[in-house]
Write an enzyme that holds these catalytic residues in place. Structure first.
Site: not given
Ligand code: FAD
Ligand code: HEM
Ligand code: SF4
Ligand code: FES
Lengths: 227, 637, 248
Positions: B44-45, B330, B425, B435
């Protein structure tokens, strides 16, 4: 800096020079080794002496020989520069290191091996090259032609045990230098291909063993004959 | 506070386009007058920092790692989803949207998830252009695999190292901007606090992790791309330095924290082998295609797996879910493993593991086929456990893997603090209560490459260009408070290391706010966390000083936040009287033990406001509106 | 198992360091870093400063961990330090732990080094210049599988620095070779290949890494098995660029 100087001063460029000179020296070794086998002709040195005369007088060979001297010089100077900077790249050594786990002895000691070779080359040149050009080499004549009897100089030199031993040791050093150096030179030139790598490795071993062995056989045989 | 999600009006498929058109723009020549702080250089960054710098903004990027390339995104294995429909198997943007909403157990926003599915296709294009070496077919086209929760093949991958290759792509773009000078990169620098000026996020206070120097940085906007908070649990599949401090401190400055109790537990991880364990390792979900999950029928069976006869084994997933068998989602797989271990039928030294057995598959398909499929995973297992999965059954156990909760953000990714954004996140936005595999990478890159470059303009366009000085009292106060915290930590002269307290916290959260929860346990856990908070501030053992590299101090400062966030997770879990996705409240289950949602009362985002030390957080609800999908009960029988 | 550890302790970049002996009693199932965690917990308990070492993912992928163990980077097994387990050591063994040593990897504290030189090399040209949003459809670029696989092999480098640590010349050629290769192999990377090779090599030299003697220790110790072919490819790229590029 011009782009040429820039290239030749880069780590890669320096290494390129070492590889080119090194591989050129390898080709010379082939010629030198095959020529010297004339010593074994058993003709009292005639073929060998004729060969040396040709080698010292043919203008083309003479030019090539200057290239050869330069190559040795450049090879030595560049490897010295490389070694100097390589050592600077790790100013503090490890307290405990185990390089044998990841590399061969020869590959890590090219500088040491090369130094033996350099000493060898100097002594070798003094004994034969210098004598041939400037010394008092006896003269022989075959079919009316006069020749410097370098064969006699060789026989005399190799009949001294310490000289023969020094020669053999140097050839062992050459062998180690070449077994790594031959393959390494090609890698430096960028030759690394899964199809040809096995061939190159085998060639490197063959070259590194056969050439020094041929050279080493001369002092050994001559010394034994002199007994 | 009225939470305005700013989801654009109109049909689902047109929302994002319409929004892109209606947001205000910053003229190209003016972009260089704005400074943006990006905290974090994960997917993301790094993608945000690079894209914003390409647009012309001045970016300052921070990471506590020694290089931007080491962010935890690097560890993602499986792949990244995109609705490319290259396989001609019926995929579409709408299907990816639908699968993700359903996979999240209907606790995410339709608008956000649709946008995510929409830009997913651009992500793959972008990454390929950057040189990401995705898996290919012989003809040279991209290859896909399928993942849980989907009936199409839409997952793009680069062997088992997709996260690494995607991050290296973003890192290379970031590096290019560092070279141009548009991004100023601060490595080994931890953001300790967010600074607000007139209610707007205008900067951060950082600590240089080598010299300990505390400094301020000012900007026009701040982006938090700091990852998830799975490490509250102490043991997780997250990297050891992942932490919640940046988001938590933003929360304490006024940003609401949404759905903190939504955490994902991954069923197939290598189990804990002893007290000394520092981290858990994920084993790919794909193993469940061929491995059979079982435990001995009787508890206390100490025979080796291969010596237990067929009749004395309980293949509990196949027994309970004949339709899906070992391939249940999951959360279901994890919960059932826990149940059998709670019954005392767990295996291995710790009795907290179940077998994942390949003996049948090897007998059926041969060793070569199995090794071609899973060879690298088997090797990794052997490296860690010293056991050979070709010869003996693997032991696996669920582990904390991902956190769906995070800072509340609107459609523009802005938190409730104007000018403070959260990406990846670190925000709560797109995954609801669970997710799906391969969608976190997608979200991180969507946020950074394709959402924030548009939405940040809307905010900056009306901001004055003037820079704020870091000499302002707001910065001075924030610095003083960071100094104060560091000094306070260093002067506690107690007995327990920060690591020990973290371990204790992790155990409480895992036991009571982990795979399954109940009101009584949660209440009890909250008390325990509170007393652990007390113990932390009174009985901490510290070494070293504040003005040097001091890992103990870094750890203590993070644990302080885990202790508070852990409490909020419990509070949130206690508030949500339903089961959904990763949040399983034992009181709310169907007759056969499956999660029971309460859409009438809990179809909302729980966003919590910080009210001060020791005070209860305040709940704000953002109602979730479903106009396009029908809410149904999941069943895998 | 009882072990004797000899660990390099150095207060900061400017202090002199030395090897300090510690005795530990640990479980053989532990990972190497968990063994150090255990030592550190004991040190903190005694009020002593723990040993500073770098680590993060503990899965062998982030490349953060980097210890020189018993004379070899990442220790006796070809893997990352974090994936090394104590069962590879013997009861009573002495383990020497040092930082990776190179002029271009200055020591920060104890076993922590500064590898930002790697980042600067990447900044010099380790990218494809493509702005976000300007890409065409991913499947328009056909890349044969063998080429994609080869590029992946080069791209698998985790920038741990073991190659530099293992090399007697502290050369970074394997790392840089891998970075140059992963782009040079792909059609997308061809446009900038000449400038990239020239700039990255120049930066590598400016950082003070040594030259390559083709010893092969780097590749032999590389946890990601990056091959020497990457160095040969870098040489070709560089010499080719120098001969034909228009950069004067
Ligand atoms: C083992 C594992 C496997 C996974 N596999 C997959 C998969 O196959 N597919 C998928 O889609 N998802 C997967 N995920 C999830 C996915 O990897 C993550 O959710 C995602 O990468 C998070 O990216 P991010 O950019 O938000 O944060 P991160 O990558 O965690 O980056 C956080 C950044 O913030 C910085 N930072 C944090 N706090 C501070 C601070 N205070 N000061 C300065 N810097 C700070 C860090 O240094 C780092 O640079 C997996 C996760 C794990 C744990
Ligand atoms: C007949 C004589 C010689 C031959 C045929 C020869 C050949 C070679 C070759 C082929 C290489 C490999 C080049 C490469 O790796 O790219 C090499 C490397 C080297 N040579 Fe020689 N060489 C000879 C003499 C010498 C001498 C006299 C010295 C030094 C004093 C020397 C020092 C070295 C060193 C140090 C290297 C390694 C350089 C490096 O890789 O860092 N060599 N040599
Ligand atoms: S080439 Fe190998 S040893 Fe060198 S940095 Fe990359 S992964 Fe580490
Ligand atoms: S800690 Fe990440 S590779 Fe070792």
């Amino acid at each position: 800096m011009s782009w040429v100087a820039q290239t030749l001063n880069s780590t890669l460029g320096r290494k390129l020079v070492v590889a080119l000179t090194g591989l050129f020296l390898c080709t010379f070794l082939i010629v030198h080794a095959s020529g010297n086998t004339l010593l074994f002709r058993g003709d009292g040195g005639q073929a060998f002496n004729e060969y040396t005369k040709f080698m010292t007088h043919n203008p083309f060979i003479k030019t090539v020989s200057y290239l050869l001297y330069t190559s040795i010089l450049v090879h030595v100077v560049y490897t010295a520069i490389l070694t100097f900077y390589n050592q600077k790249a790790r100013p503090v050594e490890y307290a405990y290191s185990k390089p044998s786990a990841n590399s061969t002895w020869a590959s890590r000691n090219m500088g040491f091996l090369g130094t033996i070779l350099l000493i060898f080359i100097v002594i070798h040149m003094k004994t034969f090259w210098y004598e041939m050009h400037f010394g008092n080499v006896p003269i022989v004549s075959y079919e009316g032609q006069e020749y410097k009897d370098l064969y006699a100089v060789v026989k005399w030199a190799f009949s001294q045990w310490w000289y023969a031993v020094f020669y053999v040791i140097s050839m062992v050093a050459l062998s180690f230098h070449l077994v790594h150096g031959f393959r390494s030179g090609f890698q430096t030139l960028g030759a690394n291909h899964p199809k040809y790598n096995p061939l190159l490795s085998k060639l490197s071993w063959a070259f590194g063993i056969i050439i020094p062995a041929v050279f080493a056989s001369m002092p050994v045989v001559v010394f034994l004959q002199s007994l | 506070m009225k939470l305005d999600s700013k989801i654009p009006e109109g049909p689902l498929a047109e929302k994002w386009n319409k929004h892109k058109f209606s947001v205000k723009l910053v003229n190209p020549a003016n972009k260089r007058k704005y400074d943006i702080i990006v905290v974090g250089t994960g997917l993301a960054g790094a993608s945000a920092a690079a894209s914003l710098a390409e647009l012309g903004y001045n970016v300052e990027a921070f990471t506590y790692h020694d290089s931007p390339r080491r962010a935890h995104s690097i560890a993602a294995q499986g792949g990244i989803n995109a609705a490319k429909n290259y396989q001609n198997d019926g995929d579409s943007i709408y299907r990816l949207f639908y699968d993700t909403i359903k996979g999240g157990d209907y606790r995410a926003r339709e608008g956000n998830v649709f946008r995510l599915a929409e830009v997913s296709v651009n992500i793959i294009d972008q990454c390929v252009a950057q040189g990401v070496p995705f898996a290919r077919e012989y003809g040279g086209l991209l290859s896909n695999r399928s993942f849980g929760g989907a009936q199409v093949s839409r997952t793009f991958y680069a062997r088992g190292q997709t996260g690494q290759q995607l991050l290296l792509g973003a890192y290379s773009s970031l590096s290019r901007q560092v070279a141009t000078g548009k991004v100023k990169m601060y490595t080994r620098t931890e953001v300790m606090d967010i600074v607000l000026v007139d209610g707007q996020a205008r900067g951060v206070v950082t600590r240089n992790l080598i010299t300990g120097k505390i400094e301020s940085h000012a900007a026009h906007a701040v982006l938090l791309c700091t990852g998830g908070y799975g490490n509250v649990f102490y043991l997780s599949t997250n990297a050891l330095n992942c932490n919640a401090s940046a988001t938590w401190r933003a929360h304490k400055k006024g940003a609401l924290f949404a759905n903190p109790c939504f955490t994902q537990i991954h069923p197939t991880c290598i189990p804990v082998s002893g007290e000394y364990q520092s981290k858990l390792t994920l084993m790919s979900e794909s193993l469940r295609n061929d491995g059979r999950v079982w435990v001995p029928k009787k508890g206390g069976d100490t025979r080796r797996a291969e010596d237990i006869p067929e009749a004395e084994r309980d293949y509990f997933l196949e027994r309970r879910y004949p339709a899906f068998g070992n391939l249940v989602p999951r959360d279901v797989a994890s919960r059932n493993a826990k149940y059998v271990c709670d019954e005392g039928r767990g295996v291995g030294d710790t009795k907290l593991a179940v077998y994942l057995d390949f003996a049948d598959a090897i007998r059926r398909d041969g060793l070569n086929v199995i090794s071609a499929k899973y060879g690298n995973l088997f090797e990794m297992y052997e490296k860690i456990t010293g056991e050979d999965p070709y010869k003996t059954a693997m032991r696996i156990y669920p582990a904390v893997h991902y956190t769906m909760g995070g800072l509340w953000v609107d459609y523009n990714l802005m938190t409730t603090i104007p000018g403070l954004y959260a990406l990846g996140e670190a925000n709560f936005s797109d995954h609801g209560a669970n997710r799906l595999g391969a969608s976190a990478l997608m979200q991180g890159l969507a946020d950074g490459y394709f959402v924030i470059p548009y939405t940040i303009g809307d905010y900056l366009a009306v901001m004055p260009w003037d820079k704020v000085s870091t000499d302002r009292p707001e910065f001075r106060e924030a610095e003083a408070s960071v100094h104060g915290m560091v000094n306070r930590l260093l002067t506690i002269k107690g007995e327990k290391s920060p690591n020990q307290i973290h371990k204790e916290l992790g155990k409480i959260i895992w036991d009571y706010c982990g795979m399954s929860r109940n009101a009584e346990g949660l209440k009890d856990a909250r008390q325990r966390v509170r007393s652990l908070q007390d113990e932390f501030w009174n009985n901490l053992k510290m070494v070293g000083t504040g003005d040097e590299l001091n890992h103990t101090l870094e750890k203590a400062s993070r644990v302080a936040d885990y202790l508070e966030l852990g409490e909020l997770m419990i509070v949130d879990a206690l508030n949500r009287d339903e089961s959904c996705g990763g949040h399983f409240r034992e009181e709310f289950q169907t007759e056969d033990g499956e999660a029971l949602r309460d859409d009438a009362n809990y179809a909302y985002v729980a966003a919590w406001a910080y009210k001060g030390a020791g005070k209860d957080s305040e709940l704000h609800k953002e109602d979730l509106v479903f106009e396009n999908v029908k809410l149904t009960q999941r069943s895998y029988k | 198992m009882k072990l004797k550890l000899r660990i390099w302790r150095q207060k900061d970049a400017n202090s002199k360091g030395k090897l300090v002996d510690y005795d530990v009693d640990v479980n053989s199932h532990m990972s190497f870093l968990e063994m150090l965690d255990e030592l550190n917990e004991q040190l903190v308990e005694k009020g002593e400063e723990p040993v500073a070492f770098d680590h993060d993912c503990r899965e062998g992928i982030c490349g953060t961990c980097n210890l020189y163990i018993n004379g070899r980077p990442h220790g006796p097994v070809r893997t990352t330090t974090c994936q090394l387990h104590m069962r590879h050591f013997n009861e009573g063994e002495t383990i020497v732990i040092e930082p990776f040593r190179a002029k271009s990897f200055p020591i920060v504290k104890d076993l922590i080094i500064d590898r930002s030189s790697f980042d600067r090399i990447v900044q010099a040209g380790g990218y494809i210049s493509v702005n976000t949003g300007s890409a065409r459809d991913a499947n328009e670029t056909l890349i044969p599988k063998p080429i994609a696989d080869e590029a992946f092999n080069s791209a698998a480098c985790i920038a741990c620095g073991a190659c530099v640590a293992a090399c007697k010349n502290a050369s970074a050629m394997l790392f840089v070779g891998a970075q140059i290769s992963k782009f040079a192999l792909l059609p997308q990377g061809k446009a900038e290949r000449k400038t990239r090779a020239e700039k990255m090599v120049a930066q590598m030299d400016a950082e003070g890494f040594g030259a390559c003697s083709n010893i092969g220790a780097c590749s032999a110790e590389c946890p990601k098995e990056i091959s020497m072919a990457n160095i040969a490819r870098m040489n070709r790229e560089y010499f080719g660029a120098k001969l034909t590029s228009t950069n004067l």
